[in-house]
Write an enzyme that holds these catalytic residues in place. Structure first.
Site, PDB file in Angstrom:
ATOM      1  N   ARG A 179       1.130  -0.905  -0.053  1.00  0.00           N
ATOM      2  CA  ARG A 179      -0.089   0.123   0.477  1.00  0.00           C
ATOM      3  C   ARG A 179       1.055   0.794   0.016  1.00  0.00           C
ATOM      4  O   ARG A 179       1.596   1.083   0.648  1.00  0.00           O
ATOM      5  CB  ARG A 179      -1.186   0.218   1.447  1.00  0.00           C
ATOM      6  N   HIS A 234      -7.850   7.197   0.291  1.00  0.00           N
ATOM      7  CA  HIS A 234      -8.950   6.251   0.384  1.00  0.00           C
ATOM      8  C   HIS A 234      -8.985   5.319  -1.406  1.00  0.00           C
ATOM      9  O   HIS A 234     -10.800   5.105  -1.224  1.00  0.00           O
ATOM     10  CB  HIS A 234     -10.507   6.373   0.737  1.00  0.00           C
ATOM     11  N   ARG A 243      -8.692  15.016  12.717  1.00  0.00           N
ATOM     12  CA  ARG A 243      -8.923  15.925  11.047  1.00  0.00           C
ATOM     13  C   ARG A 243      -9.939  17.390  11.282  1.00  0.00           C
ATOM     14  O   ARG A 243     -10.948  17.318  10.524  1.00  0.00           O
ATOM     15  CB  ARG A 243      -7.929  15.890   9.576  1.00  0.00           C
ATOM     16  N   GLU A 303      -9.358  -3.674   1.620  1.00  0.00           N
ATOM     17  CA  GLU A 303      -8.315  -3.025   0.831  1.00  0.00           C
ATOM     18  C   GLU A 303      -7.728  -3.659   1.114  1.00  0.00           C
ATOM     19  O   GLU A 303      -7.023  -4.078  -0.057  1.00  0.00           O
ATOM     20  CB  GLU A 303      -8.096  -1.479   1.685  1.00  0.00           C
TER      21      GLU A 303
END
Ligand code: ADP
Length: 389
Positions: free
Chosen positions: A84, A173, A232, A376
């Site tokens: 990744r 993402h 965030r 993922e």
């Protein structure tokens, strides 16, 4: 094919060994505190449960060596490695086999994601050197967004600045959003055309996907943009940065830390970045927690409409990731914000817990709402198989 999926951070290394055909996960774990005192590997193996190994992990090379030693006992030899990569920058419209050139590209774009890409590039190089017989594949989290329309990715900044510094919307993402599209398309038997994929976890982003193509997404040059997240702040007036610097006296690094690590649900609730704690606080009448949830769902609703506008409509929405898959309450709150668009979810269906994709909207809902667990690692492994298999 048995693929080892590696997700390297600056002081951690997550791994998962799985089979692409069955999706079966043989083993997974996390090497933590690499280069820091007190390092250990949390390992989980099918049929053997969880274990913790306290081992010195002075660097990523040592961590990988240990991972391969641990995996020797697993009855599924590693046949390929998928890495990744957080930021593919202006190089990767799709996943790519590791070569000298692609490895150099991961390093070249690293200033866009310095906390991740440097460590990822190091780990890719180490794996290639240690196991030259195994193929390695780079799976950038930005690749799915690479071909979104220029109107969506371009920032209205001077052309020379955009071109010289590669300042644009890259999104994030992407591997999850691509997996969600694939699953929704299958589950809906081709009836979903305009999908808003809602990846709501500690980090959160929406993606507008029209017939499999990304049309827009809420994260920008970095994952700071868009929704209110765990820590965030998401979108705010960019001039806030100048103001905090000039008038507030904060350094750029302090503002970076503030906006990435000290904001979002954590800052508004004053309690926690974890939505479960915030929901609990709101249930007990804490007004700050209530406001944090209100802002979170308000922004999801607002940006959902933005994503729909990028496609000129929307027929399907999919909730995924930690909050999207598990929080009955936040799904309901988001749906309430979208009632004006004809979104209606069935409280009973919304309360169902399952690891399978499922519909949670009523038959009357103008938009079909689904919960779709993301995977993922499987998406990365499938890319490895497609490129090496
Ligand atoms: P990331 O991968 O970005 O770290 P996750 O996808 O794991 O984040 O999502 C973390 C969020 O998911 C947290 O806010 C947490 O509260 C929420 N979450 C996880 N499990 C549950 C659950 N069972 N019920 C409600 N919320 C949950």
């Amino acid at each position: 094919m048995n693929v080892l999926v590696v997700n390297a951070g600056s002081s951690s290394l997550k791994y998962q060994l799985l089979n692409t055909q069955s999706g079966e996960v043989f083993a997974k774990g996390n090497c933590e505190r690499i280069g820091i005192d007190g390092s250990f590997i949390g390992h989980e193996e099918k049929g053997a449960g969880k274990s913790t190994l306290e081992v010195a992990l002075p660097d990523h090379r040592t961590a990988i060596k240990h991972v391969f030693e641990i995996l020797e006992t697993v009855d599924a030899p590693v046949e390929g490695i998928g890495h990744r990569v957080v930021q593919g920058g202006w190089y990767f419209p799709e996943s790519a086999v590791v070569t000298d050139e692609t490895l150099a590209q991961v390093r070249e774009v690293a200033p866009l994601a310095p906390l991740h890409n440097y460590a990822e590039a190091d780990v890719i190089e180490i794996c290639r050197d240690m196991f030259p017989e195994l193929g390695n594949v780079i799976v950038p989290d930005t690749a799915f967004h690479y071909n979104m329309p220029e109107r969506a990715w371009r920032y209205a900044l001077p052309r020379d600045v955009v071109e010289k510094h590669h300042v644009r919307k890259y999104g994030a993402h992407g591997t999850s959003h691509r997996f969600i599209w694939r699953t929704v398309n299958e589950f809906m038997e081709g009836k979903a055309h305009k999908l808003v994929s809602c990846h709501l976890g500690s980090g959160a982003s929406l993606c507008a996907i029209e017939d499999g193509h990304c049309m827009d997404t809420t994260m920008g040059l970095t994952p700071l943009d868009g929704l209110v997240m765990g820590t965030r702040c998401g979108t705010l007036d960019p001039a806030t940065v100048f103001y905090l610097s000039r008038v507030g006296g904060y350094s750029i690094d302090e503002i970076d830390t503030m906006m990435n690590k000290q904001s979002g649900l954590l800052a508004v609730s004053g309690v926690s970045s974890d939505s479960r704690d915030v929901c609990e606080g709101a249930d007990k009448g804490d007004e700050n927690c209530e406001m944090a949830l209100e802002m979170f769902s308000y922004r999801v609703g607002q940006l959902f409409a933005e994503m729909a506008a990028s496609m000129g409509g929307v027929d399907t929405m999919a909730f995924t990731a930690g909050i999207g898959e598990n929080s009955v309450e936040l799904r309901q709150r988001v749906a309430d914000k979208l009632a004006w668009l004809g979104v209606e979810i069935d409280p009973e269906l919304n309360a169902v817990r399952s690891d399978d994709p499922r519909v949670i909207s009523t038959p009357n809902s103008k938009i079909t709402c689904l919960v779709v667990p993301t995977n993922e690692e499987l998406m990365i492994a499938l890319d490895v198989e497609a490129l090496l298999g």
